[in-house]
Every structure is written in structure tokens, then in C-alpha cells.
Design an enzyme around this catalytic site. Structure first.
Site, PDB file in Angstrom:
ATOM      1  N   THR B 111       0.861  -1.186   0.000  1.00  0.00           N
ATOM      2  CA  THR B 111       0.000   0.000   0.000  1.00  0.00           C
ATOM      3  C   THR B 111       0.888   1.223   0.000  1.00  0.00           C
ATOM      4  O   THR B 111       1.893   1.258   0.711  1.00  0.00           O
ATOM      5  CB  THR B 111      -0.934   0.049   1.223  1.00  0.00           C
ATOM      6  OG1 THR B 111      -1.443   1.381   1.344  1.00  0.00           O
ATOM      7  CG2 THR B 111      -0.204  -0.279   2.503  1.00  0.00           C
ATOM      8  N   ASP B 113       0.331   3.963   1.248  1.00  0.00           N
ATOM      9  CA  ASP B 113       0.180   4.791   2.446  1.00  0.00           C
ATOM     10  C   ASP B 113       1.214   4.487   3.528  1.00  0.00           C
ATOM     11  O   ASP B 113       1.426   5.288   4.431  1.00  0.00           O
ATOM     12  CB  ASP B 113      -1.222   4.629   3.037  1.00  0.00           C
ATOM     13  CG  ASP B 113      -2.271   5.304   2.175  1.00  0.00           C
ATOM     14  OD1 ASP B 113      -1.908   6.170   1.355  1.00  0.00           O
ATOM     15  OD2 ASP B 113      -3.453   4.960   2.309  1.00  0.00           O
ATOM     16  N   MET B 155      -1.621  11.900  -0.667  1.00  0.00           N
ATOM     17  CA  MET B 155      -2.466  10.833  -0.131  1.00  0.00           C
ATOM     18  C   MET B 155      -2.163  10.563   1.333  1.00  0.00           C
ATOM     19  O   MET B 155      -1.095  10.924   1.829  1.00  0.00           O
ATOM     20  CB  MET B 155      -2.305   9.588  -0.979  1.00  0.00           C
ATOM     21  CG  MET B 155      -3.011   9.732  -2.316  1.00  0.00           C
ATOM     22  SD  MET B 155      -3.078   8.179  -3.237  1.00  0.00           S
ATOM     23  CE  MET B 155      -4.232   8.658  -4.558  1.00  0.00           C
TER      24      MET B 155
END
Lengths: 307, 307, 307, 307
Positions: B111, B113, B155
Site C-alpha cells: 500500500t 500509504d 495521499m
């Protein structure tokens, strides 16, 4: 822009001129922010984005008073010529300045929008389109993995030039621009038909200034009309900047060199450009009164290309 | 992701396993979209962004019924292990699946993130931060030429990891993230003080999930409090995609190889990772119950770095 | 190339043609490696470098026997037209094939060297120059830090097109190409003079096919004549490949579309191109008998630009 | 490097130090090329490759006399500490300087080779590997289109760190480095076996300092032993330079900040680094007497990854 400034400075000096840079655009002129440029002043900038002279808007110059003041300053300082890089606004300003100043004014088209009449390409357009294309190539990886429709907004307040080139280069299903009438029903029908034909994802490229609105507005209008909701990406400022492409550097160099040439030929009130592969000089008045047309041939290919 | 899939497939095959790819994520599992992977199936993907297996969300799997169905399918098809690449949602799903299926489940953190507990870096983070940094380097050219304040949204719904790294790497004046309390007055004061110290432009990097809102909301709140209005840039989807960095490819390869290792060691219900330079296996339950902390040391440097 | 293949396939199909791809170039034709192309066959390639059809050289086709065999195969298979992408070698081969086959042959210029007569730009040139420029921008960081002279070799066996554009775009002191006479003493004198004027580093861009030799040879000849030894960088294969620029994708799309147009107009024995902004069709015989000239205007600017 | 210089200057100033930059490396120190650095001196460099302080080699400093002179100058000018960025050569020089000067010496590992003992990563390595990987991704497009074997030479005179990471990231069949014994017969056998298994092209990545020679030498030795001749690409200087990756900027910032910390703690004769995620300070003597080991785990994966 930097490659152009470098060309003017070095070729100007090589041909015997004294060249001064004006920092901060027309407001900088009104504030007398000049500096003499030497050959070394423009070292190591040919490959950089932006402009080493900085830029800025000027409210003062919009008024007749400001224009007269600019003319007075140019005269007092003993300048005999002015090279002005910019878009339609700059060329417009130059036609005003012409009324009050008798020095030679030579415009150079520098705007990513490529909407200036009198040149096939303006400095910055090629780099901006490449920036947009690179960004969309990245979005493609996501689009492919997730089977999505993407609505991508590129720059172009009055012009679909960026959108058209970006759309063709990225394989967009649909290109939405101010120069053509946008039919939302038709857009939705094409997207839905593509899905039925087995397309797993689709790109719609929209110029920010389309008459049906920007990407957010068009998404709202499409809502409910297409099978699946679309994602939005507004490319914005990343279209500017970055090291310029060779095309822009070479174009900027040629236009800068040609501007110096025009100066020595005694021309004034013209904008240099390149038309059909030939260096040109178009009266400033034409650059602001005539409208550059969008590439109809390219637009006509979109439907067949996205079958 | 592709480098990881390639590592699992090839190292798995080299060690005697039969490997099947599941297309479309957990919904693909429920729809039995399997395909046997051969060594050549993963040729020429090591350098590509996205995932060759595609992905997708599954409403069905969220329900207990769906989880039981997935377990049934895995059992019927004779699978003995499942490698699951994804973020917190995927790890959460795996803890559910564990209840109904006795095969070996091995999670792999993928991911952008970087908010999964149990690994220093998740696959995709390094590339995403580089994408964001490249975009901001371009905006810098514009910011410099125009003397502006830019508010850049990256993000990170619950995590400031991207924002922190991007902010440090791009020389941001201020980094606004969900893990710390954002004080709008303080933000404004710092921007104004920077201007007074002679800074010509400033970057504020904000994680989309900050408690004071996204970039648009924070711009609204800053309005009137800072000398000049700020411009917004939402980087969005361009943070994903693009050819991955060597760091991500190498990490993905190592984690894929380690996942196969863990399978042969008989481990199950774990997520592989790399912690302090060592390959690790963390119980899935920890990955969803513990929270990864943000790098306080880096955040502590921001003020001094932007004097 | 891929954008061009995509345009031919999709526009061809949209206009009612059956299109087959030939894998592996002319040898592939001799080996009957055909495959029917559908609209979906060219999905997701518009942004990729290289060619989805692969390519290759054919010794067999160089002989009359091979050319006759190719003609026989085309006839037997019932093909009525052939679109051939490539450089001078390909166009040359097509003039041979014409003798034995009566189908419509339409050439499309695709070579990074941009040395094909009959078009201002060939597909691949813009991307190759950008690749070279990006590489040299990186070398610039080293050159600047270390005060060095760099001798950079770019592609161009018979043509200085790449070297000229790269040299102007990168601010080279000197551009060495096969079309002009290279005077080693003069090269050395310019480098030494630049050093005396305070230049901290210098780039010399040399086309691999210069009559004085490649970069290694020229370095040897300069040795002892310039104040400090120069470093060599041979860019080689990195000039090819990479995602193509928008310019190349748009050009490839236009030329592919125009090739299909020419086919429907019944043309044969021509190469499509774009000359002074207009789509064109030049007899194949001209493309191999006439020589494209280098941009003298650009070369003439180098000395003034590097003062 | 620039991100590190920026961190030292700004954090140093924020904590009350007067910071002077030395231009041109150790020779610059001997030539007293100092300049006081203000917070604004390091504006707008965080994203740039190279070093704003320039660098260079010094013959003079290699002699004891030069080392004593450097110590004398540092003393006379009243400096109390020296931050030295560089590779093994720099750390070695600092151990010499230590003998004659009692100021605090703090080394910071900055070399793309990543061969300095005392840190997991040195500044510049991540960017260099990404540069190499991007270049090879481009070559891949050509390799794929032409079915070729490519022998790619990367930097690394004594170290296979770059080659190992590049090789894994690019899916190389074989990685040839100085730390392991290279068996030409074995290399040829692997390439031939890959061809037989249906691989259409192959990459061999070789560190310039391998005991069997550089790429040209190894190509010569492979000649006749592999089915088809291999092409060579020497990446050279393009591995340096370019805007640094976020990883390098963040690492450089952390190490710069930590170096200032170490100075305030009174440390001397150490090199800062990051080991297993923790900031560290290793005696300079260890950095030159101990050897960094190559990542055996990664190398062990190559064979399985290229089945």
C-alpha cells in the site's frame, strides 16, 4: 523561457548589443527592476524550467497611465528595443505600449496553452503536454488495475490545444474542448458503448475551459448516465515546470535568435514565430485579433482510434 | 506489486509449488477467477506499476457469508496456501478468512500509504513518494517564478507517512498530518514569518486526511490570515503508478521470496515485512490491532530546516 | 511505433479493412509469422516504447530470391497492401519488393536517426533526443561539480540530426557531425578559449559516425591539445526506448491514419510523411535517392550561444 | 549532497553555530575557499543533484605536508569543527587530519557506491540505482523488440552494491560483482539455458570492477560461448546527477541533522550513519578498516528469479 533568454542575451552580445533583463515582468519594468545581462548571467539555465527573470502580473500596466509610465521609463533609460516573452496578454500589452513608445518591440510567444496566433507552437507547450502525458501514463496503471473511467482535466481556458494533443497521445476515448460543442449525452453513450465492446477502462480528457464546465462539473452531469462513476484528476500546476523538452529548448533558441535578427533588420511591432517550419514575424495586431484554430484532423481521428 | 508476484511465482515454482494467480482481488476469488502461473507468465513485468492480476473491492467478502464461501472455494480447489498482497483492509480480511479456512495465509504489505503495522516500508510507498516529489519539483519552478504559497495535498487518509517524507524531501515550510494537532493560527504565523525573513515562496504539504480538512478546506481556513492567497494542488492518482523505484522492486522481491520461505516453514496467519533491515513475520492480528507511528524525528526537523 | 500500429489497425478496421500484423519484420514475413489484429490487439500500447510486433533483420530478404519469395507469400495469402515502418533500409527493401509484387506498398518513416528524406520528422526521433537530453542534464550535475570537459557520443551513423538537436538543447560548446568537416585544432581552440573566458565546464556532442571518428577516437586526437583531459560518455541504447513523447505518439498516429488514407486513395510505392506541417506522400524512390539535409541555421548558432 | 548541506547549515544556524562552506573539497580548504553560509545560501537546492559547494581531488592533501597545512588553516581561521561529506577516500583523509588538528571531525557518508562501512546506505546510492534502473528500463524496450542479450556495466570499482540492486530491480539473469568469483563458463551456460527455456532476451549486470574485467572484457570472454553475441551498454556518468530521490533527500537531511547533534554532544572522529533504522556514529578508524558486505540474500535469489 530560459533557453530563449539565453539565446537573446548571448546572440545579442555576440552581435554587439547591451542587453538588460527586466525582473518580474511588466510590473518589474514599472519598478525599474533592470539588470545588465552578461554572457555568464545565463550560464547553466538552458535546461531549467521557469524563468530566471521571474515574472508577475501588473495591474498598473493595464491602465493607460501605466503604459505611458512604462514608455517614459524605457525612453529615459535609453533602451532602443524590447523583447517581450509571453502569451496573448503580453502581446496585447505590447500593442498598447507601442502607442507611447517608439522603440522596437518584438514579441516572442511563450505560453503552455499554445493559443497565440502567429506561430505553430509557442514555447512551453511541448513540455507541458509531455508533463501531462507522463502523469496520465501513471494514472493508466491505476485505471488498468481497477477498471475505471477517468475524467482528466488539463489546462486550456480558451483553447483545446493541450487537451487535443494529450488526448491523442494518451488514447483518450473522448476529448472535450471549448472550440467544439460538447454533448453530454453523446459522451455518456460513447463511454457505455466502449464498456460493452470490452474496454476495461477509459480516459476522458477535458480542457478546463469547456463550455459545459470543468472536470468536476462534467462528472456531475455524467452522473447516472454512465454505468460506473468516474474518477477525476485535475493535473493543474504539474503541467508547468520541469526540465523543458528538447523541442522547447530548440524552439526557444531559434525564436530568441530570430528576435535578435528582427531587431537588427529594424522590425518592430511584430511577434516572431515558426510557421510550417519557417521562422516568421507576424504583426502584433494580428496576434491579438486573429484566433488560432484547433487541429480538426486530430480530433476527427478520436472515434476511430478508440474503437 | 508485479515484482512481488513475479518473486512468488518464480521462487515458488523453483521450489516445487504450483502457483495460481487470482484476478480481481477477493471478489475474483469468490468468482473463481484463477489461472495457473508459469515462469513465463510473469515475464517482463518486474518494471511495471500496477498489478498484472488486477484488483478490486468486494462487498460480498465483507459479509460472513462471503468469507465462508471464499474458504469453501479455496478448500474445494485444493489450495493449501494463500499469499495476500494489500493494505490494512486486506490484512483485516485475512483475519476473517482464517476463521473458516485452515490453509496457510501469508500477508504481504502493499500500500502506498505505508500505514501497516509490522514492516518499516510497504510495497509502493517509495515509488509514490518519488512520484509526489517529482510533481512538486515541477511546481517549484512555477512557485519560484511567481512568488507564491502552494498548499499541496498528498495521499494519506489516516496516515502522515507520505506527507512527512514528501515534505522533508521538498523543503516544505509546514507539514500537516492527521497524527498531530493542526493549529491554523500557527500555520499562518509561520508562513507570514517566512515571508518577512525573505522567503519568496513556500510549500505546505497536507495529508488528505488531516483533522482540519483537506487542502481546499485548509486554504479556506487560512484565507485572510496569510499575506497572500495560496494555490492548491491535489496530486491525487499520479502518486500511484509509473515504473516502480528500485527500492520498491527490491523490497517486493525480498518480501515475495520471504513469503514463500514462510510457507515452507509452515507459518500461517502472519504478514511478512522488513523491520530494521531484517525480514520478519508479524501475526496478522497485530497488524490490524496495532498502529504504526509516524517519524517524530523527521517532523521535529521541519522548523529548523525552513528558517 | 506502437502508436502507429494502433492507428493503422483501428482506423483500418473502422474503415472496413482486415489487418494482419507481421511479427519480426521482413524475416517474419518470409516465415509467415502473421496474426490478425483486432481493435483489442492494440489496447494499452499507445504509451509504450518499442514495437508490439517485434522486429529483426533479414539476410534472406537482401537477396533477390528472398524478395521474390516475399512477393509470392503476400500474393498467396491474398494481401492487397503492405504498411512498412522503418528507416532507409526498410524503404530500400520496399523498392525491391515493388518489382515482384503488385499490392499497394506504403512506407512510414520510423527511425530515431531522422535521416529519411520525405518527412520533417520520423517517428522516434523526438523521444530519442529527449532521452539523450535527459541523460546529459544528469551529466551536467557532475560536470558542474567537478569542472570537466565532457565528450558525449550520440547516435547517428550518417546523420547529425540527433547531435544537432541534442547539442543546441544542452548548450554544447561544439557539435561534431558527419555532414560538416571537423577540425580538431579548431575544436581544441574553442574549448581552451571557453576556459579562458571563465567557463567552468564544457560539453562536446559528437555523432557516432563523424569522419574524425567516434568519441573515443576524438578524445585521443584532442589529447594534449586541450588544457584538461576530457571524459567520455557514450549514450548508446538508452536513447531508444522509454515511453514515447507526445510528439512521437501524435506524429505516429497521424502518419498511421494518413497511410490508411493513402491506401484507400489507391496510392502505392510511396512513403507518408509530414512536411512543413502538411501530411505528404513521397515516392519511395525519392526517399532512397535523395539526402535529407541537416539544419544549418541551428548549427550556425552554436558559436554565439556558447560565448 | 545538497540536502545534507542545507540541513547542516540551517539546523546549525538554528542552534547558534556560524557555518562556513568550503568550496572545491579538500583542495578548497588548502586554498582557503571559505564562505559564510546563511539560511538563504541554501535556498532552492534541496531538490538538486550534485553539490552547491563543488568538489575536487587534492594531490596536496595526500602528503603529510598538506595535511599539516590543512590543520594549520583550520586552527588559524578559528574553526572548531569540520563536517566532511564523501566516501572512503574522504574518511581516510579525515583520519589523517585528526592527527594534526584537534577540532571535532564528523564524517558523513556520501558516495553512490554505498561501500562505506558504518551505514546501511550512503547519500546518493538510492538515486544512482534509480538512474541506472530507469536507463535499463529503456534498454528493455529495445532488447524485447530485437531478442538480444545485453551486458550492462554499472559503477562499482570495489563494490557490487549498485550492481546487485540494479540487477534484482531489472530482472537480470546474472549479476557479476567483485565480491564473488565470476565463472565465465557458468555465465554462458545460464544464458544458453535461458534461451532454451524460451527467454527472448537477457540482461547481465556487471560492476565495473569485477575481477574478470569490465563489460567489454567479459563480452570478449563470452564470445563464442553463447548462442548470440551480446550488446554492451556502459551506463557511466548518467548514474550520477539528476534530481535526487526522496530517500536520498530524507537520508541526507537526517544525517546532516545528526551530524550537528553529534557536534553538540562533543563527538569527534566519527562518521554518522543509519544502521538498521537507527542513527549512528561509527569511529572513523572503523569506517576505513572494516569492509561492508554485499547482500548475500539478494544474490541468492537471482537464479530462481530468472527461471
Amino acid at each position: 523561457m530560459n533557453a530563449c533568454i539565453r539565446a537573446i542575451v548571448r546572440i545579442g552580445i555576440a552581435r554587439g548589443l547591451d542587453i538588460y533583463g527586466i525582473y518580474g515582468g511588466l510590473q518589474g519594468l514599472l519598478d525599474k527592476r533592470f539588470e545588465q545581462m552578461k554572457a555568464r548571467s545565463v550560464s547553466n539555465i538552458v535546461h531549467r524550467g521557469g524563468t530566471c527573470l521571474t515574472t508577475g502580473r501588473s495591474e498598473e500596466f493595464r491602465e493607460e497611465e501605466g503604459q505611458k509610465k512604462a514608455a517614459r521609463i524605457l525612453k529615459e533609460e535609453g533602451f532602443t528595443g524590447l523583447f517581450a516573452l509571453g502569451g496573448n496578454g503580453t502581446m496585447h500589452g505590447m500593442t498598447k505600449l507601442q502607442r507611447y513608445w517608439e522603440g522596437q518591440i518584438i514579441g516572442i510567444p511563450g505560453t503552455i496553452d499554445n493559443d497565440v496566433y502567429g506561430t505553430d507552437y509557442s514555447i512551453g507547450f511541448d513540455t507541458a503536454v509531455n508533463n501531462a502525458v507522463e502523469a496520465i501514463d501513471k494514472i493508466r496503471d491505476t485505471a488498468q488495475s481497477f477498471d475505471r473511467v477517468f475524467l482528466i482535466e488539463v489546462m486550456g481556458r480558451d483553447s483545446g490545444a493541450i487537451a487535443t494533443h494529450v488526448g491523442i497521445a494518451c488514447g483518450a476515448e473522448i476529448i472535450i474542448i471549448p472550440e467544439t460543442t460538447t454533448d453530454i449525452e453523446d459522451v455518456a453513450a460513447k463511454i457505455n458503448a466502449g464498456k460493452r465492446r470490452g474496454k476495461t477502462f477509459a480516459f476522458i480528457v477535458v480542457a478546463e475551459g469547456d463550455e459545459e464546465g470543468d472536470a468536476a462539473e462534467i462528472k456531475r452531469k455524467l452522473s447516472g448516465k454512465i454505468v460506473e462513476d468516474c474518477r477525476i484528476s485535475v493535473l493543474g500546476y504539474i503541467q508547468r515546470g520541469g526540465n523543458p523538452s528538447h523541442f522547447d529548448r530548440v524552439l526557444a533558441t531559434k525564436l530568441g535568435a530570430h528576435a535578435v535578427d528582427c531587431f537588427f533588420k529594424g522590425e518592430s511591432g511584430v511577434m516572431v514565430g515558426e510557421i510550417a517550419g519557417k521562422l516568421s514575424a507576424t504583426p502584433l495586431i494580428d496576434t491579438i485579433s486573429k484566433k488560432k484554430v484547433v487541429d480538426i484532423y486530430l480530433l476527427g481521428l478520436v472515434d476511430a482510434l478508440s474503437i
